[in-house]
Design a protein around this motif. Sequence first.
Motif, mmCIF file in Angstrom:
data_model
loop_
_atom_site.group_PDB
_atom_site.id
_atom_site.type_symbol
_atom_site.label_atom_id
_atom_site.label_comp_id
_atom_site.label_asym_id
_atom_site.label_seq_id
_atom_site.Cartn_x
_atom_site.Cartn_y
_atom_site.Cartn_z
ATOM 1 N N ASN D 11 0.825 -1.207 0.000
ATOM 2 C CA ASN D 11 0.000 0.000 0.000
ATOM 3 C C ASN D 11 0.865 1.265 0.000
ATOM 4 O O ASN D 11 0.506 2.261 -0.645
ATOM 5 C CB ASN D 11 -0.959 -0.008 1.197
ATOM 6 C CG ASN D 11 -2.102 -0.990 0.979
ATOM 7 O OD1 ASN D 11 -2.627 -1.111 -0.135
ATOM 8 N ND2 ASN D 11 -2.484 -1.712 2.027
ATOM 9 N N ALA D 15 0.735 4.078 -2.890
ATOM 10 C CA ALA D 15 0.525 5.497 -2.562
ATOM 11 C C ALA D 15 1.588 6.375 -3.227
ATOM 12 O O ALA D 15 1.304 7.488 -3.669
ATOM 13 C CB ALA D 15 0.541 5.700 -1.044
ATOM 14 N N ARG D 16 2.800 5.856 -3.333
ATOM 15 C CA ARG D 16 3.891 6.646 -3.895
ATOM 16 C C ARG D 16 3.888 6.603 -5.425
ATOM 17 O O ARG D 16 3.999 7.629 -6.084
ATOM 18 C CB ARG D 16 5.222 6.095 -3.372
ATOM 19 C CG ARG D 16 6.380 7.055 -3.518
ATOM 20 C CD ARG D 16 7.679 6.393 -3.135
ATOM 21 N NE ARG D 16 7.901 5.241 -3.997
ATOM 22 C CZ ARG D 16 8.384 4.064 -3.597
ATOM 23 N NH1 ARG D 16 8.680 3.879 -2.323
ATOM 24 N NH2 ARG D 16 8.560 3.069 -4.446
ATOM 25 N N PRO D 19 -0.543 7.183 -7.345
ATOM 26 C CA PRO D 19 -1.410 8.017 -6.497
ATOM 27 C C PRO D 19 -2.853 8.117 -7.016
ATOM 28 O O PRO D 19 -3.777 8.242 -6.213
ATOM 29 C CB PRO D 19 -0.703 9.380 -6.512
ATOM 30 C CG PRO D 19 0.206 9.367 -7.694
ATOM 31 C CD PRO D 19 0.611 7.929 -7.874
ATOM 32 N N ALA D 22 -4.402 4.839 -5.557
ATOM 33 C CA ALA D 22 -4.244 4.431 -4.161
ATOM 34 C C ALA D 22 -5.379 4.922 -3.273
ATOM 35 O O ALA D 22 -5.620 4.364 -2.195
ATOM 36 C CB ALA D 22 -2.895 4.912 -3.627
ATOM 37 N N GLY D 23 -6.125 5.949 -3.699
ATOM 38 C CA GLY D 23 -7.240 6.420 -2.879
ATOM 39 C C GLY D 23 -8.352 5.401 -2.748
ATOM 40 O O GLY D 23 -8.971 5.282 -1.695
ATOM 41 N N ARG D 26 -6.947 -0.873 -2.351
ATOM 42 C CA ARG D 26 -6.090 -1.199 -1.219
ATOM 43 C C ARG D 26 -5.806 -2.686 -1.169
ATOM 44 O O ARG D 26 -6.699 -3.504 -1.405
ATOM 45 C CB ARG D 26 -6.843 -0.866 0.082
ATOM 46 C CG ARG D 26 -6.276 0.262 0.894
ATOM 47 C CD ARG D 26 -6.951 0.342 2.260
ATOM 48 N NE ARG D 26 -6.160 -0.364 3.237
ATOM 49 C CZ ARG D 26 -4.995 0.096 3.707
ATOM 50 N NH1 ARG D 26 -4.530 1.247 3.310
ATOM 51 N NH2 ARG D 26 -4.307 -0.601 4.583
#
Lengths: 140, 140, 140, 140
Positions: D11, D15-16, D19, D22-23, D26
């Motif tokens: 995760n 996120a990196r 992006p 990633a919202g 998961r």
Amino acid sequence: MQIIMDAEALNAFLARDFPQVAGSYRVEQVEAQRLTARLSVDDAHLRPGGTVSGPSMFALADLAIYCAILARLGPVALAVTTNASIDFMRKPEAGRALIAECRLLKLGRVLAVGEALIFSEGSELPVARSSMTYSIPPKA
Amino acid sequence: MQIIMDAEALNAFLARDFPQVAGSYRVEQVEAQRLTARLSVDDAHLRPGGTVSGPSMFALADLAIYCAILARLGPVALAVTTNASIDFMRKPEAGRALIAECRLLKLGRVLAVGEALIFSEGSELPVARSSMTYSIPPKA
Amino acid sequence: MQIIMDAEALNAFLARDFPQVAGSYRVEQVEAQRLTARLSVDDAHLRPGGTVSGPSMFALADLAIYCAILARLGPVALAVTTNASIDFMRKPEAGRALIAECRLLKLGRVLAVGEALIFSEGSELPVARSSMTYSIPPKA
Amino acid sequence: MQIIMDAEALNAFLARDFPQVAGSYRVEQVEAQRLTARLSVDDAHLRPGGTVSGPSMFALADLAIYCAILARLGPVALAVTTNASIDFMRKPEAGRALIAECRLLKLGRVLAVGEALIFSEGSELPVARSSMTYSIPPKA
């Protein structure tokens, strides 16, 4: 979720309606959503290098999923394969039968979907995986 | 984009390395990105109701795309089918040969991708369509 | 084989019923069996390394084939994708729109099948190929 | 069969590097051959009639199988999807997250193959099934 045809009934159906196939391919076990089928590999299924031909593995997956549908609908159903996807992942082991373990994912009014993993008998690493869709004819 | 094997060379290769197949399946025509192959349908390819079996159509598409790759790479290459997708769209016409018209979409260092449309000979509506991926072995 | 919705009608339909999509995806040209659609690539479609995301290409092929069906059946049809197969073959070129050239292979009473090749605009080598099946709902 | 990246590491990686994704998407759980991922459905994923869009489900399966590969190879690997097959079987239930349960079938030197079943959270009937192939880049 009732089983209408068991392994014996399915093999008798194959012997009568699919005589070219019934010599090598056999239904081994039937449950409500699962079915196991077996291909006794002989020279007709082999390719150079001793591997089992793609069409033979396709035929095994197709037969397994088709029979999983017939197990639930009975022999009247003229289900027709409309789509198939297959991944060949490993070389089958020489001199071994192939086992398809198939699962019915959907049995709708119009479409049925199943998937099968194929193994060299006695091995735990799948040789191939396949998913297929069948069109179910309307009831007469 | 050179052709290394023409139809005659491909059929000679099939006769030698794929004798179970070479009796019914034939390469008809080869161009740089395209190839036409033919299945002379006989009883061994038929299913109840006179339709051509799925595995026979799978074998035709597989052979056509495989030969389109060999036409470019030569007979040394041991290309292996890794993925196949096939849609069965119409019932083939009784008593007709099947023709696969295949196109090579990618011939990479590691993977090749081709697609084929299958027709009953003389008909313009496709019976099936297929796309397949082959793994190309590294050069020795 | 009549066209009921042209490119303008299809884009108006997308703007009304698929507002999340209509900003980036557009139908460019419609013929009886063929349709061209375009994805104006922006940051939302990109992945690390500047490539277009797989889901964005999937969405382009899906929209193109879906619109090719609507072009023939009209906006009433609630066709639903039941199967999709996609091969990603090359990296799209940076800063270019993607063009899908789609062909309808079957438009049956119950199922429709189409295929699409996706290109970076101005390039002749396909970035991806896709085939999809749609279930056509019965007429009310 | 060692796990190099667990759910938390995956995760953080999403996120990196992803992006945009990633919202909503998961990784929930990671085992040696299996991974569970979750799509928190919001308006951006919906289509007319309240169904989840095909591309959103494609993205969920793709992310799940991709992360199952990274879990084993680590974040260096730039695995690329080369083929995907997906069957949409049922309409997802309104207002529910989607859960992908994925299994790695092959992790070879050059190709990896995984499959995923997608469910509406809390339901046992699969909404979709998918299988995907990834090309693994050679080690630098």
